[in-house]
Design a protein around this motif. Structure first.
Motif, short mmCIF file in Angstrom:
data_model
loop_
_atom_site.label_atom_id
_atom_site.label_comp_id
_atom_site.label_asym_id
_atom_site.label_seq_id
_atom_site.Cartn_x
_atom_site.Cartn_y
_atom_site.Cartn_z
N GLY A 131 19.11 23.58 -29.57
CA GLY A 131 18.20 24.70 -29.36
C GLY A 131 18.43 25.09 -28.15
O GLY A 131 19.10 24.60 -27.19
N GLY A 132 17.80 26.81 -28.23
CA GLY A 132 18.47 27.54 -27.29
C GLY A 132 19.16 28.97 -26.92
O GLY A 132 19.32 29.23 -25.78
N SER A 133 20.25 28.40 -27.70
CA SER A 133 21.21 28.83 -27.87
C SER A 133 21.50 30.25 -28.26
O SER A 133 20.89 30.79 -28.70
CB SER A 133 22.56 28.31 -28.98
OG SER A 133 22.57 26.62 -28.96
N GLU A 204 19.75 38.07 -32.39
CA GLU A 204 19.46 36.36 -31.92
C GLU A 204 17.96 35.98 -32.82
O GLU A 204 16.84 35.86 -33.20
CB GLU A 204 18.53 36.97 -30.53
CG GLU A 204 18.75 36.47 -29.82
CD GLU A 204 19.32 35.91 -29.04
OE1 GLU A 204 20.49 34.51 -29.16
OE2 GLU A 204 20.85 36.29 -28.07
N GLY A 205 18.02 34.12 -32.29
CA GLY A 205 17.25 33.73 -32.97
C GLY A 205 17.07 33.39 -34.71
O GLY A 205 16.20 32.36 -35.11
N LEU A 206 17.79 34.20 -34.84
CA LEU A 206 18.11 33.68 -36.79
C LEU A 206 18.83 33.27 -37.61
O LEU A 206 18.81 32.87 -38.44
CB LEU A 206 18.49 35.15 -36.94
CG LEU A 206 17.24 36.41 -36.98
CD1 LEU A 206 17.47 38.02 -37.43
CD2 LEU A 206 16.12 35.93 -38.05
N ILE A 207 19.48 31.75 -36.44
CA ILE A 207 20.72 30.99 -36.71
C ILE A 207 19.35 29.27 -36.29
O ILE A 207 19.80 29.83 -35.45
CB ILE A 207 22.22 31.12 -36.09
CG1 ILE A 207 22.48 32.50 -37.09
CG2 ILE A 207 22.79 29.79 -36.62
CD1 ILE A 207 23.92 32.54 -36.50
N VAL A 208 19.28 28.91 -37.03
CA VAL A 208 18.68 27.92 -36.60
C VAL A 208 19.32 26.82 -36.43
O VAL A 208 20.54 27.12 -36.68
CB VAL A 208 17.77 27.39 -37.96
CG1 VAL A 208 17.90 25.88 -37.95
CG2 VAL A 208 17.46 28.23 -39.18
N PRO A 209 19.27 26.23 -35.18
CA PRO A 209 19.72 25.11 -34.13
C PRO A 209 20.16 23.74 -35.09
O PRO A 209 19.57 23.39 -35.79
CB PRO A 209 19.01 24.59 -33.56
CG PRO A 209 18.24 26.22 -32.93
CD PRO A 209 17.73 26.75 -34.61
N VAL A 261 9.84 29.83 -26.40
CA VAL A 261 9.67 28.64 -25.95
C VAL A 261 10.45 27.47 -25.62
O VAL A 261 10.90 26.38 -24.90
CB VAL A 261 8.64 28.14 -27.36
CG1 VAL A 261 8.20 26.90 -26.82
CG2 VAL A 261 6.79 28.91 -27.03
N GLU A 262 11.63 27.54 -26.95
CA GLU A 262 12.65 25.93 -26.97
C GLU A 262 13.10 26.64 -25.80
O GLU A 262 13.67 26.36 -25.18
CB GLU A 262 13.53 26.55 -28.24
CG GLU A 262 14.30 25.53 -28.49
CD GLU A 262 14.86 25.78 -30.19
OE1 GLU A 262 15.26 25.11 -30.52
OE2 GLU A 262 15.70 27.19 -30.56
N ARG A 263 13.75 27.94 -25.05
CA ARG A 263 14.96 28.29 -23.95
C ARG A 263 13.95 28.59 -23.16
O ARG A 263 14.83 27.63 -21.72
CB ARG A 263 15.57 29.75 -24.12
CG ARG A 263 16.17 29.95 -25.22
CD ARG A 263 16.33 31.42 -25.34
NE ARG A 263 16.95 31.73 -26.96
CZ ARG A 263 17.18 32.79 -27.29
NH1 ARG A 263 17.00 34.34 -26.92
NH2 ARG A 263 17.41 33.20 -28.39
N GLU A 264 12.50 28.23 -22.82
CA GLU A 264 11.86 28.30 -20.95
C GLU A 264 10.85 27.20 -21.02
O GLU A 264 11.25 26.59 -20.16
CB GLU A 264 11.24 29.41 -21.44
CG GLU A 264 11.70 31.05 -21.87
CD GLU A 264 11.97 31.29 -20.05
OE1 GLU A 264 11.97 30.83 -19.49
OE2 GLU A 264 12.94 32.59 -20.69
N ALA A 265 10.61 26.44 -22.26
CA ALA A 265 9.91 25.31 -22.00
C ALA A 265 10.13 24.20 -21.29
O ALA A 265 11.85 23.21 -21.67
CB ALA A 265 8.78 24.80 -23.03
N PRO A 266 10.20 23.55 -20.01
CA PRO A 266 10.40 21.74 -19.84
C PRO A 266 10.24 21.17 -21.06
O PRO A 266 8.91 21.32 -21.68
CB PRO A 266 10.41 21.52 -18.82
CG PRO A 266 9.78 22.69 -18.02
CD PRO A 266 9.06 23.78 -19.45
#
Length: 294
Positions: A131-133, A204-209, A261-266
């Motif tokens: 997540g967040g990649s 960016e963001g279109l490939i699901v983790p 949210v995935e990249r920024e949120a703790p």
């Protein structure tokens, strides 16, 4: 003569005849084997661990190792399916073999083929997208670099013995220039992605983790198409179109917000960061997150 005695004598004679037939059959079988006229172990199975010619085989998700036997025989990896089935049944670890791609050799003994499938060293590495990649590599604090998705795909395809090493630059070029419909980009995202022109980050963001089995024989476009198509299905399964409409957003805007949210949120603060993003989109105003710049 007593009738009971006659019947008893007939039954005894029948048993004797049947026994003689079995005995004669066994003698003939042994004689044929010794003389080389019948099927021997060598007729059913290769000997040794292979001829050094590597071949890639796939165990698809949802299938069992036993279903692989006919293909292995047809491709000359094992001599017969029956030998492979016997070897798999006799190996207690055969049930632990996982779906994926494996590097085997031609002309392997059935037992060696089963053992090679059990050995994780022969399994093509999974593509593990966290997540967040991001698509491209990112320089982080301390001068280190965090590999992007394109670099991760390249590493998976460029393992030892690979004849189809795909460079991250080739993936980046395909991602920036290939037709979006052909790539499998969902219809609800195409206009927004197309508006970014040949931006190398436009997908960016279109490939699901998640973890993916990547066919290392595919080219750059085929790999991206496979990942994007599978991801689009997952997005659609979540009802993203209806969820976005309920928030008065486009599906692509909702996806962008979720990615931020995935990249920024703790951990534990997803709802707070999500609210900040939605408020800024509603204004509208610049998001001003590090990830929107980097």
């Amino acid at each position: 003569m007593d009738q009971k005695f006659v019947k008893r004598r007939q039954r005894g004679l029948a048993v004797l005849v049947a026994s003689l037939i079995l005995l004669i059959g066994a003698v003939i079988y042994i004689g044929v084997q010794i003389s080389g006229g019948g099927e021997t172990v060598a007729d059913r199975d290769y000997q040794g661990s292979g001829n050094g010619v590597h071949q890639l085989v796939e165990i698809p998700e949802g299938s069992s190792v036993s279903q692989l036997g006919p293909e292995l025989e047809e491709r000359g990896i094992v001599k017969t399916d029956s030998a492979f089935q016997t070897a798999a049944a006799n190996n207690p670890d055969a049930g632990s073999i996982q779906p994926g791609f494996y590097r085997l050799q031609g002309e392997m003994s059935a037992a060696a083929a089963v053992q090679a499938l059990i050995d994780p060293a022969n399994r093509v590495e999974l593509l593990d997208i966290h997540g967040g990649s991001t698509l491209l590599d990112v320089n982080v604090v301390g001068g280190n670099s965090r590999p992007g998705i394109y670099s991760q795909i390249s590493r998976v395809t460029c393992t030892e013995g690979s004849e189809n090493c795909i460079a991250a630059e080739d993936l980046q070029n395909v991602g920036a220039t290939a037709d979006l419909a052909t790539l499998g980009v969902p219809e609800w995202a195409r206009d927004a992605v197309a508006a970014r022109g040949e931006d190398p980050k436009r997908l960016e963001g279109l490939i699901v983790p998640g973890q993916y089995v990547v066919n290392p024989e595919m080219d750059a476009q085929e790999i991206l198409t496979d990942l994007l198509t599978r991801s689009a299905q997952q997005f659609n399964d979540t009802g993203i179109v209806d969820r976005a409409r309920a928030l008065d957003l486009t599906p692509y805007e909702l996806l962008t917000a979720a990615s931020l949210v995935e990249r920024e949120a703790p951990a534990g603060d997803f709802d707070k960061v999500a609210r900040v993003i939605l408020n800024r989109l509603e204004e509208p105003m610049r998001l001003e997150f590090d990830s929107t710049v980097n």
